[in-house]
Design an enzyme around this catalytic site. Structure first.
Site, short mmCIF file in Angstrom:
data_model
loop_
_atom_site.label_atom_id
_atom_site.label_comp_id
_atom_site.label_asym_id
_atom_site.label_seq_id
_atom_site.Cartn_x
_atom_site.Cartn_y
_atom_site.Cartn_z
N ARG A 182 0.84 -1.21 0.00
CA ARG A 182 0.00 0.00 0.00
C ARG A 182 0.87 1.25 0.00
O ARG A 182 0.56 2.24 -0.68
CB ARG A 182 -0.94 0.01 1.21
CG ARG A 182 -2.06 -1.01 1.12
CD ARG A 182 -3.02 -0.87 2.28
NE ARG A 182 -3.79 0.36 2.21
CZ ARG A 182 -4.45 0.90 3.22
NH1 ARG A 182 -4.40 0.32 4.42
NH2 ARG A 182 -5.13 2.01 3.08
N CYS A 241 -1.06 6.78 8.88
CA CYS A 241 -1.40 5.48 8.30
C CYS A 241 -2.52 5.72 7.30
O CYS A 241 -2.53 6.75 6.61
CB CYS A 241 -1.81 4.49 9.40
SG CYS A 241 -3.17 5.08 10.43
#
Length: 284
Positions: A182, A241
């Site tokens: 990611r 995040c």
């Protein structure tokens, strides 16, 4: 003593006998928002109350403006902590299924409001509790409302505008808690844009744990983060995040390692990408 504290299943079982303890079950699943409450209803550690990521530990989402899990309003969170029976001197144990990501979000929110003593994460979570042979309960706890008061410490936060101005500062360390695929932008199963904030380093929160699902020893964690800091001041570290949840796991691990409590970009990637003027990076 570092701000972050762990408790083992055996220690929790012993501590339960003395009473005066608030236990929060923080189980959640991004792909199934009902998972946590349903799991709680099927069995939880005796005395635990359910703390839902989206209903209790996050504020309302404003599409195109906020990230997926904005911080709750401080006064709303204080009222919820009182409803859970929390006072200034209450010992609190937080747990989830095991990795500690959702428990760490609750831990960070408590620290943000000034509750920095007597807050523990169950090391290994419910998985470790099961492995130790301890039972679950179906009983709803009887709670006497608490009188907790808290003031948010916004020195622990940075917003998107502030972060954008700081990008490229030689003294800042920006760490991303998401997994490498990611971070690199190779996959993006949740958010509409793939990649990472320019200048960030990937520090996947899962690497804070050993193969047994428990946190690594403090010295190993210290070495892990020292490699990212590279001599820069930990006071200038910023964690993010996908939505401000697993970043708290890195902040907890940093504290376990003896570093000062770092800064959270609470909106994180899911907020960053709401403004197309903000730059996006891919690859390493």
């Amino acid at each position: 003593m570092p701000l972050a504290q762990l408790i083992s299943p055996q220690q929790l079982a012993e501590r339960q006998q003395r009473g005066g303890l608030v236990i929060l079950d923080c189980r959640f699943a991004l792909e199934d928002p009902d998972y946590g409450l349903c799991s709680y209803a099927e069995g939880h550690i005796e005395g635990a109350q359910y703390a839902d990521l989206e209903r209790h530990l996050s504020g309302p989402v404003t599409k195109g403006v906020t990230g997926r899990h904005p911080l709750p309003a401080a006064d709303t969170l204080v009222q919820q902590l009182r409803a859970w029976g929390i006072n200034a001197d209450t010992d609190i144990v937080l747990y989830d299924d095991g990795p500690g990501a959702y428990a760490a979000r609750a831990w960070w929110l408590l620290a943000w409001l000034g509750k920095r003593d007597g807050v523990f994460i169950l090391d290994g979570g419910l998985k470790a509790w099961h492995a130790a042979g301890f039972p679950l309960s179906l009983d709803a706890p009887v709670i006497e409302p608490g009188a907790f008061t808290g003031t948010p410490d916004n020195h622990l936060l940075v917003d998107a505008e502030q972060l954008q101005k700081r990008l490229g500062e030689p003294g800042m360390t920006l760490i991303d808690a998401r997994a490498q695929p990611r971070f690199r932008g190779e996959v993006e199963p949740i958010d509409p844009v793939a990649g990472h904030i320019p200048g960030a380093q990937c520090e996947a929160f899962s690497e804070n744990l050993g193969s047994d699902g428990r946190f690594l020893p403090a010295e190993q964690l210290k070495q892990r983060f020292a490699a990212q800091l590279q001599g820069r001041s930990p006071d200038k570290l910023v964690a993010y995040c996908g939505s401000g949840v697993t970043a708290c796991h890195n902040l907890f691990a940093l504290s376990l390692a003896g570093y000062p409590l770092g800064t959270l970009y609470a909106g994180s990637w899911s907020e960053w990408i709401t403004d197309p003027a903000r730059k996006v990076a891919t690859g390493d």
